[in-house]
Design a protein around this motif. Structure first.
Motif, PDB file in Angstrom:
ATOM      1  N   MET A   1       1.010  -1.578  -0.386  1.00 26.33           N
ATOM      2  CA  MET A   1       0.280   0.151   0.174  1.00 26.33           C
ATOM      3  C   MET A   1       1.123   1.340  -0.388  1.00 26.33           C
ATOM      4  SD  MET A   1      -3.554   0.691   2.499  1.00 26.33           S
ATOM      5  CE  MET A   1      -3.582  -1.667   2.894  1.00 26.33           C
ATOM      6  N   SER A   2       0.791   2.468  -0.667  1.00 26.09           N
ATOM      7  CA  SER A   2       1.539   3.642  -0.514  1.00 26.09           C
ATOM      8  C   SER A   2       0.880   4.377   0.496  1.00 26.09           C
ATOM      9  CB  SER A   2       0.600   4.428  -1.892  1.00 26.09           C
ATOM     10  OG  SER A   2      -0.239   4.806  -0.814  1.00 26.09           O
ATOM     11  N   ASN A   3       1.761   4.565   0.849  1.00 31.17           N
ATOM     12  CA  ASN A   3       1.797   5.857   2.317  1.00 31.17           C
ATOM     13  C   ASN A   3       0.524   6.694   2.341  1.00 31.17           C
ATOM     14  OD1 ASN A   3       3.480   6.294   4.203  1.00 31.17           O
ATOM     15  ND2 ASN A   3       4.409   8.547   2.970  1.00 31.17           N
ATOM     16  N   ILE A   4       0.260   7.038   1.764  1.00 35.17           N
ATOM     17  CA  ILE A   4      -0.843   8.042   1.240  1.00 35.17           C
ATOM     18  C   ILE A   4      -1.933   7.432   1.898  1.00 35.17           C
ATOM     19  CG2 ILE A   4      -2.224   9.741  -0.095  1.00 35.17           C
ATOM     20  CD1 ILE A   4       0.321  10.699  -1.328  1.00 35.17           C
ATOM     21  N   LEU A   5      -2.133   5.686   0.830  1.00 34.27           N
ATOM     22  CA  LEU A   5      -2.724   5.420   1.330  1.00 34.27           C
ATOM     23  C   LEU A   5      -3.503   4.883   2.750  1.00 34.27           C
ATOM     24  CD1 LEU A   5      -5.566   4.165   0.633  1.00 34.27           C
ATOM     25  CD2 LEU A   5      -3.954   1.959  -0.454  1.00 34.27           C
ATOM     26  N   ILE A   6      -1.597   4.707   3.456  1.00 37.07           N
ATOM     27  CA  ILE A   6      -2.493   4.363   4.592  1.00 37.07           C
ATOM     28  C   ILE A   6      -2.872   5.966   5.530  1.00 37.07           C
ATOM     29  CG2 ILE A   6      -0.654   3.746   6.753  1.00 37.07           C
ATOM     30  CD1 ILE A   6       0.899   1.427   4.156  1.00 37.07           C
ATOM     31  N   GLN A   7      -1.780   7.182   5.315  1.00 39.45           N
ATOM     32  CA  GLN A   7      -2.067   7.903   6.269  1.00 39.45           C
ATOM     33  C   GLN A   7      -3.366   8.456   6.502  1.00 39.45           C
ATOM     34  OE1 GLN A   7       0.958  10.280   4.178  1.00 39.45           O
ATOM     35  NE2 GLN A   7       1.836  10.984   5.850  1.00 39.45           N
ATOM     36  N   LEU A   8      -4.050   8.150   4.615  1.00 35.97           N
ATOM     37  CA  LEU A   8      -5.328   7.966   4.757  1.00 35.97           C
ATOM     38  C   LEU A   8      -6.410   7.516   5.348  1.00 35.97           C
ATOM     39  CD1 LEU A   8      -5.838   9.400   1.361  1.00 35.97           C
ATOM     40  CD2 LEU A   8      -5.965  10.826   2.913  1.00 35.97           C
ATOM     41  N   LEU A   9      -5.973   6.154   5.424  1.00 32.72           N
ATOM     42  CA  LEU A   9      -7.255   5.065   6.521  1.00 32.72           C
ATOM     43  C   LEU A   9      -6.834   5.646   8.453  1.00 32.72           C
ATOM     44  CD1 LEU A   9      -6.252   1.878   4.011  1.00 32.72           C
ATOM     45  CD2 LEU A   9      -8.450   3.139   4.282  1.00 32.72           C
ATOM     46  N   VAL A  10      -5.495   5.493   8.310  1.00 32.13           N
ATOM     47  CA  VAL A  10      -5.173   5.941   9.654  1.00 32.13           C
ATOM     48  C   VAL A  10      -6.413   7.198   9.711  1.00 32.13           C
ATOM     49  CG1 VAL A  10      -3.266   7.298  11.255  1.00 32.13           C
ATOM     50  CG2 VAL A  10      -3.072   4.612   9.941  1.00 32.13           C
ATOM     51  N   ILE A  11      -5.782   8.293   9.416  1.00 28.56           N
ATOM     52  CA  ILE A  11      -6.901   9.793   9.844  1.00 28.56           C
ATOM     53  C   ILE A  11      -8.102   9.189   9.880  1.00 28.56           C
ATOM     54  CG2 ILE A  11      -7.854  11.860   8.569  1.00 28.56           C
ATOM     55  CD1 ILE A  11      -4.512  12.366   7.898  1.00 28.56           C
ATOM     56  N   LEU A  13      -9.778   6.214  10.307  1.00 30.96           N
ATOM     57  CA  LEU A  13     -10.004   5.205  11.588  1.00 30.96           C
ATOM     58  C   LEU A  13     -10.005   6.376  12.912  1.00 30.96           C
ATOM     59  CD1 LEU A  13     -10.133   2.818  12.618  1.00 30.96           C
ATOM     60  CD2 LEU A  13      -7.420   2.506  13.183  1.00 30.96           C
ATOM     61  N   VAL A  14      -8.715   6.856  13.502  1.00 34.10           N
ATOM     62  CA  VAL A  14      -8.833   7.553  14.315  1.00 34.10           C
ATOM     63  C   VAL A  14     -10.384   8.872  14.189  1.00 34.10           C
ATOM     64  CG1 VAL A  14      -7.340   9.301  15.665  1.00 34.10           C
ATOM     65  CG2 VAL A  14      -5.942   7.723  14.842  1.00 34.10           C
ATOM     66  N   ALA A  15     -10.649   9.450  13.227  1.00 34.90           N
ATOM     67  CA  ALA A  15     -11.680  10.256  13.078  1.00 34.90           C
ATOM     68  C   ALA A  15     -13.200   9.081  13.115  1.00 34.90           C
ATOM     69  CB  ALA A  15     -11.772  10.856  11.814  1.00 34.90           C
ATOM     70  N   GLY A  16     -12.837   8.348  12.917  1.00 31.17           N
ATOM     71  CA  GLY A  16     -13.704   7.368  13.313  1.00 31.17           C
ATOM     72  C   GLY A  16     -13.980   7.151  14.652  1.00 31.17           C
ATOM     73  N   VAL A  17     -13.022   6.662  15.015  1.00 31.18           N
ATOM     74  CA  VAL A  17     -12.756   6.523  16.764  1.00 31.18           C
ATOM     75  C   VAL A  17     -13.842   7.331  17.822  1.00 31.18           C
ATOM     76  CG1 VAL A  17     -11.909   6.102  19.138  1.00 31.18           C
ATOM     77  CG2 VAL A  17     -11.017   4.884  16.842  1.00 31.18           C
ATOM     78  N   ILE A  24     -17.253  13.912  17.206  1.00 29.30           N
ATOM     79  CA  ILE A  24     -16.243  14.924  16.377  1.00 29.30           C
ATOM     80  C   ILE A  24     -15.476  13.400  15.279  1.00 29.30           C
ATOM     81  CG2 ILE A  24     -15.739  16.796  18.318  1.00 29.30           C
ATOM     82  CD1 ILE A  24     -12.850  15.252  18.773  1.00 29.30           C
ATOM     83  N   GLY A  25     -15.118  14.672  14.609  1.00 27.94           N
ATOM     84  CA  GLY A  25     -13.856  14.225  13.266  1.00 27.94           C
ATOM     85  C   GLY A  25     -13.819  14.977  12.202  1.00 27.94           C
ATOM     86  N   GLY A  26     -14.808  15.156  11.520  1.00 30.71           N
ATOM     87  CA  GLY A  26     -13.915  15.728  10.155  1.00 30.71           C
ATOM     88  C   GLY A  26     -13.050  17.385  10.652  1.00 30.71           C
ATOM     89  N   GLY A  27     -14.021  18.662  11.131  1.00 31.35           N
ATOM     90  CA  GLY A  27     -12.770  19.571  11.082  1.00 31.35           C
ATOM     91  C   GLY A  27     -11.937  19.544  12.441  1.00 31.35           C
ATOM     92  N   ALA A  28     -11.986  18.725  13.571  1.00 29.73           N
ATOM     93  CA  ALA A  28     -10.971  18.392  14.926  1.00 29.73           C
ATOM     94  C   ALA A  28      -9.845  17.298  14.712  1.00 29.73           C
ATOM     95  CB  ALA A  28     -12.211  18.172  16.328  1.00 29.73           C
ATOM     96  N   ILE A  29     -10.077  16.540  13.901  1.00 33.89           N
ATOM     97  CA  ILE A  29      -9.775  15.643  13.371  1.00 33.89           C
ATOM     98  C   ILE A  29      -8.624  15.486  12.062  1.00 33.89           C
ATOM     99  CG2 ILE A  29      -9.067  12.759  13.552  1.00 33.89           C
ATOM    100  CD1 ILE A  29      -9.090  13.893  16.043  1.00 33.89           C
ATOM    101  N   MET A  30      -9.401  14.851  11.599  1.00 32.60           N
ATOM    102  CA  MET A  30      -9.069  14.873  10.012  1.00 32.60           C
ATOM    103  C   MET A  30      -8.707  16.621   9.854  1.00 32.60           C
ATOM    104  SD  MET A  30     -12.177  12.351   8.342  1.00 32.60           S
ATOM    105  CE  MET A  30     -13.649  13.099   7.922  1.00 32.60           C
ATOM    106  N   VAL A  31      -9.297  17.453   8.976  1.00 30.83           N
ATOM    107  CA  VAL A  31      -8.659  18.205   8.633  1.00 30.83           C
ATOM    108  C   VAL A  31      -7.265  18.523   9.309  1.00 30.83           C
ATOM    109  CG1 VAL A  31      -8.668  20.439   8.421  1.00 30.83           C
ATOM    110  CG2 VAL A  31     -11.041  19.425   7.654  1.00 30.83           C
ATOM    111  N   PRO A  32      -7.225  18.988  10.645  1.00 32.16           N
ATOM    112  CA  PRO A  32      -5.986  18.871  11.471  1.00 32.16           C
ATOM    113  C   PRO A  32      -4.912  17.704  10.555  1.00 32.16           C
ATOM    114  CG  PRO A  32      -7.308  19.682  12.866  1.00 32.16           C
ATOM    115  CD  PRO A  32      -8.161  18.943  11.718  1.00 32.16           C
ATOM    116  N   ALA A  33      -4.900  17.028  10.618  1.00 31.42           N
ATOM    117  CA  ALA A  33      -4.106  15.459  10.359  1.00 31.42           C
ATOM    118  C   ALA A  33      -3.657  15.836   8.669  1.00 31.42           C
ATOM    119  CB  ALA A  33      -4.918  14.504  10.970  1.00 31.42           C
ATOM    120  N   MET A  34      -5.016  15.868   8.182  1.00 35.95           N
ATOM    121  CA  MET A  34      -4.336  16.365   6.187  1.00 35.95           C
ATOM    122  C   MET A  34      -3.357  17.386   6.744  1.00 35.95           C
ATOM    123  SD  MET A  34      -7.873  14.887   4.604  1.00 35.95           S
ATOM    124  CE  MET A  34      -8.814  15.651   5.797  1.00 35.95           C
TER     125      MET A  34
END
Length: 123
Positions: A1-11, A13-17, A24-34
């Motif tokens: 798997m590519s590095n970007i794919l793994i990063q996006l999947l982890v983001i 997963l963390v946002a989902g948890v 929360i998820g989008g604004g508080a986790i996904m956006v800052p992580a990206m």
């Protein structure tokens, strides 16, 4: 798997948890992580986060909360209407030529700081 794919999947997963735990998820986790981990542009990360949330991502978590008596469907539908309208107007504002990614970062930082201070200092 590519590095970007793994990063996006982890983001995701963390946002989902976090979404399942705190709503929360989008604004508080996904956006800052990206932005911070993947060096995405603020507006690009925001758009990507919104697109990822288009599908009913919270349906399984909502079922768990409903079964445990911790969900008011009427309230959720009313909030959803506000989200639809608010997301539209927020996207219109954020994509104006005079709103730069730097301004978006600053506004977002102020928003998170105020929310954090509210949680830390007041009941």
């Amino acid at each position: 798997m590519s590095n970007i794919l793994i990063q996006l999947l982890v983001i995701g997963l963390v946002a989902g948890v976090a979404g399942g735990m705190f709503g929360i998820g989008g604004g508080a986790i996904m956006v800052p992580a990206m932005v911070l981990l993947m060096s995405m542009d603020q507006k690009f990360a925001t758009g990507t986060s919104i697109a990822a949330q288009i599908l009913p991502i919270g349906i399984l978590a909502a079922i768990v909360y409903y079964r445990n008596g911790n969900l008011n469907i009427k309230y959720a539908v009313i909030i959803a209407v506000g989200l639809i309208v608010g997301n539209f107007f927020g996207a219109l504002f954020a994509n104006q030529p005079f709103v730069s990614s730097e301004l978006m970062k600053k506004l977002y930082g102020i928003f998170l700081l105020l929310i954090g201070l509210r949680y830390l200092l007041f009941r």
